[in-house]
Enzyme design. Structure first.
Site, mmCIF file in Angstrom:
data_model
loop_
_atom_site.group_PDB
_atom_site.id
_atom_site.type_symbol
_atom_site.label_atom_id
_atom_site.label_comp_id
_atom_site.label_asym_id
_atom_site.label_seq_id
_atom_site.Cartn_x
_atom_site.Cartn_y
_atom_site.Cartn_z
ATOM 1 N N ARG A 108 0.835 -1.205 0.000
ATOM 2 C CA ARG A 108 0.000 0.000 0.000
ATOM 3 C C ARG A 108 0.869 1.254 0.000
ATOM 4 O O ARG A 108 1.972 1.275 0.557
ATOM 5 C CB ARG A 108 -0.921 0.022 1.225
ATOM 6 C CG ARG A 108 -1.951 1.153 1.168
ATOM 7 C CD ARG A 108 -2.774 1.237 2.428
ATOM 8 N NE ARG A 108 -3.657 2.405 2.382
ATOM 9 C CZ ARG A 108 -4.255 2.947 3.440
ATOM 10 N NH1 ARG A 108 -4.067 2.415 4.644
ATOM 11 N NH2 ARG A 108 -5.024 4.003 3.301
ATOM 12 N N HIS A 109 0.359 2.312 -0.596
ATOM 13 C CA HIS A 109 1.067 3.592 -0.682
ATOM 14 C C HIS A 109 1.217 4.260 0.686
ATOM 15 O O HIS A 109 0.568 3.884 1.673
ATOM 16 C CB HIS A 109 0.307 4.538 -1.618
ATOM 17 C CG HIS A 109 -1.072 4.863 -1.107
ATOM 18 N ND1 HIS A 109 -1.308 5.790 -0.124
ATOM 19 C CD2 HIS A 109 -2.284 4.365 -1.451
ATOM 20 C CE1 HIS A 109 -2.594 5.870 0.124
ATOM 21 N NE2 HIS A 109 -3.225 5.003 -0.660
ATOM 22 N N ARG A 116 1.218 7.687 3.379
ATOM 23 C CA ARG A 116 0.145 8.564 3.864
ATOM 24 C C ARG A 116 -0.007 9.806 3.001
ATOM 25 O O ARG A 116 0.962 10.345 2.458
ATOM 26 C CB ARG A 116 0.421 8.990 5.310
ATOM 27 C CG ARG A 116 -0.819 9.530 6.031
ATOM 28 C CD ARG A 116 -0.480 10.053 7.401
ATOM 29 N NE ARG A 116 0.022 11.431 7.324
ATOM 30 C CZ ARG A 116 0.180 12.236 8.382
ATOM 31 N NH1 ARG A 116 -0.092 11.776 9.604
ATOM 32 N NH2 ARG A 116 0.639 13.452 8.231
ATOM 33 N N GLU A 149 -7.096 2.468 -6.924
ATOM 34 C CA GLU A 149 -8.031 2.254 -5.821
ATOM 35 C C GLU A 149 -9.451 2.094 -6.347
ATOM 36 O O GLU A 149 -9.768 2.509 -7.479
ATOM 37 C CB GLU A 149 -7.953 3.440 -4.838
ATOM 38 C CG GLU A 149 -8.901 3.379 -3.645
ATOM 39 C CD GLU A 149 -8.670 2.172 -2.733
ATOM 40 O OE1 GLU A 149 -8.876 1.036 -3.218
ATOM 41 O OE2 GLU A 149 -8.320 2.379 -1.552
ATOM 42 N N ARG A 207 -21.921 -2.477 6.300
ATOM 43 C CA ARG A 207 -22.216 -3.903 6.374
ATOM 44 C C ARG A 207 -21.403 -4.722 5.372
ATOM 45 O O ARG A 207 -21.441 -5.942 5.379
ATOM 46 C CB ARG A 207 -23.707 -4.165 6.119
ATOM 47 C CG ARG A 207 -24.644 -3.669 7.199
ATOM 48 C CD ARG A 207 -26.029 -4.279 7.019
ATOM 49 N NE ARG A 207 -26.608 -4.000 5.707
ATOM 50 C CZ ARG A 207 -27.376 -2.949 5.437
ATOM 51 N NH1 ARG A 207 -27.636 -2.058 6.391
ATOM 52 N NH2 ARG A 207 -27.878 -2.775 4.237
#
Length: 228
Positions: free
Chosen positions: A10-11, A13, A85, A112
């Protein structure tokens, strides 16, 4: 032949991450903490995984994170739009509180694990399909001893792992998200095994406590003394 190891990273911040805003496919750059995370994470990742190929979402935050790792190996970063994304439509750029206030029913659906109706969000199954297709294609271009590093985004990575494990991404929610510049490690199964990929490690990072990781490079600095 197919690469034996796939790492989904993941990239780092961004300002939207720090403000808890839903990014989706808005092209937000890394902030100062994110750039530091990318460098620290790259040094940690290369200690255990030396990629033969690095591919990345074309969004800036992912591409720059990929670049920090690829430079240590002196290999190029190959962009792939399929690694973006998940698109969240009308919700992109908003906080959870803003979404809940404006779309209470759809927000409840989302919480949910269902696809929210009528907001233009990309279906989870669609994201999983494009991610898995891309990962498999890039892995198949490498020999059996190689490692592929794929730099992408939080929701996209969770859905990719779900899909690679042969699970229904539209309903199954057993894979938690990864923190910024943390990764999932999958290993190729034996020929004919089901599923053909196994999850070896998940949400692995550079070894910092999470609060220190989120605080960034200046967290340990003492404050400037006040003048009398």
């Amino acid at each position: 032949m197919v690469a034996r190891t796939v790492v989904l990273l993941r990239h780092g911040r961004t300002a939207y991450n720090a403000a808890l805003r839903l990014q989706g496919q808005i092209d937000i750059p890394l902030d100062e903490v994110g750039r530091w995370q990318a460098e620290e994470g790259a040094s940690a990742l290369i200690a255990s995984h030396r990629a033969a190929k690095v591919v990345s979402s074309d969004l800036t935050r992912a591409a720059d994170t990929a670049g920090a790792y690829a430079r240590l190996l002196d290999v190029p970063v190959e962009p792939d739009v399929r690694l973006r994304e998940r698109s969240f439509g009308d919700w992109e750029g908003l906080t959870g509180e803003e979404i809940a206030a404006g779309w209470p029913e759809q927000h409840a659906q989302w919480r949910r694990g269902a696809d929210p109706d009528g907001v233009g969000a990309e279906a989870k199954a669609v994201v999983a399909e494009r991610m898995v297709t891309a990962v498999r294609e890039h892995a198949e271009a490498l020999d059996g001893d190689a490692c592929l590093v794929v730099v992408s985004h939080g929701a996209a990575i969770s859905l990719a792992v779900t899909g690679l494990l042969g699970l229904d991404a539209s309903t199954w929610r057993g894979v938690a998200g990864v923190h910024n510049v943390h990764w999932s490690h999958l290993h190729r199964s034996a020929p004919g095994a089901v599923p053909d990929w196994r999850l070896v490690a998940h949400n692995v990072g550079a070894g910092y406590p999470l609060d220190r990781w989120q605080a960034g490079p200046h967290a340990d600095l003492e404050p400037e003394p006040k003048s009398a």
